[in-house]
Write a protein that holds these residues in place. Structure first.
Motif, mmCIF file in Angstrom:
data_model
loop_
_atom_site.group_PDB
_atom_site.id
_atom_site.type_symbol
_atom_site.label_atom_id
_atom_site.label_comp_id
_atom_site.label_asym_id
_atom_site.label_seq_id
_atom_site.Cartn_x
_atom_site.Cartn_y
_atom_site.Cartn_z
ATOM 1 N N LEU A 170 4.046 -4.084 -4.285
ATOM 2 C CA LEU A 170 5.320 -3.668 -3.677
ATOM 3 C C LEU A 170 5.075 -2.908 -2.375
ATOM 4 O O LEU A 170 5.839 -3.053 -1.420
ATOM 5 N N THR A 171 4.000 -2.132 -2.327
ATOM 6 C CA THR A 171 3.639 -1.449 -1.089
ATOM 7 C C THR A 171 3.274 -2.471 -0.021
ATOM 8 O O THR A 171 3.692 -2.350 1.138
ATOM 9 N N TRP A 172 2.512 -3.491 -0.398
ATOM 10 C CA TRP A 172 2.136 -4.544 0.539
ATOM 11 C C TRP A 172 3.377 -5.266 1.061
ATOM 12 O O TRP A 172 3.439 -5.638 2.221
ATOM 13 N N LYS A 173 4.364 -5.459 0.203
ATOM 14 C CA LYS A 173 5.607 -6.129 0.628
ATOM 15 C C LYS A 173 6.295 -5.301 1.710
ATOM 16 O O LYS A 173 6.747 -5.828 2.725
ATOM 17 N N THR A 174 6.354 -3.992 1.519
ATOM 18 C CA THR A 174 6.964 -3.094 2.498
ATOM 19 C C THR A 174 6.192 -3.118 3.823
ATOM 20 O O THR A 174 6.793 -3.185 4.899
ATOM 21 N N ILE A 175 4.867 -3.079 3.730
ATOM 22 C CA ILE A 175 4.030 -3.121 4.929
ATOM 23 C C ILE A 175 4.226 -4.443 5.658
ATOM 24 O O ILE A 175 4.358 -4.471 6.886
ATOM 25 N N TYR A 176 4.274 -5.536 4.924
ATOM 26 C CA TYR A 176 4.446 -6.855 5.531
ATOM 27 C C TYR A 176 5.809 -6.967 6.229
ATOM 28 O O TYR A 176 5.905 -7.537 7.311
ATOM 29 N N GLU A 177 6.839 -6.412 5.628
ATOM 30 C CA GLU A 177 8.161 -6.437 6.257
ATOM 31 C C GLU A 177 8.167 -5.633 7.556
ATOM 32 O O GLU A 177 8.791 -6.038 8.534
ATOM 33 N N PHE A 178 7.465 -4.510 7.569
ATOM 34 C CA PHE A 178 7.348 -3.732 8.806
ATOM 35 C C PHE A 178 6.613 -4.552 9.862
ATOM 36 O O PHE A 178 7.027 -4.594 11.025
#
Length: 76
Positions: A30-38
């Motif tokens: 989920l952290t990776w998803k947030t980073i990828y969206e940024f």
């Protein structure tokens, strides 16, 4: 239709969150998803290298980590 990991995470987000709570999927996904969206937001206005750098600075990780996250999310 071919789906990458990011689109799968988006389409099944509620189920993924439930699996994270149960411990079946690691929380860093989920952290990776947030980073990828940024990163996706940054790539709209900057070059690829600048987007890597801005994202790395924002999340206090290395650019190599950002590259790995982007590659993982784009994988089928």
């Amino acid at each position: 239709m071919v789906k990458n990991r990011y689109s799968t995470l988006n389409s099944e987000f509620e189920m993924i969150k439930k699996y994270v709570c149960l411990g079946l999927i690691p929380i860093h996904i989920l952290t990776w998803k947030t980073i990828y969206e940024f990163y996706l937001d940054e790539i709209l206005y900057h070059s690829k290298m600048q987007a890597y750098q801005n994202t790395a600075e924002n999340y206090r990780v290395s650019e190599k980590t950002i590259r790995n996250i982007v590659a993982w999310m784009r994988c089928i």
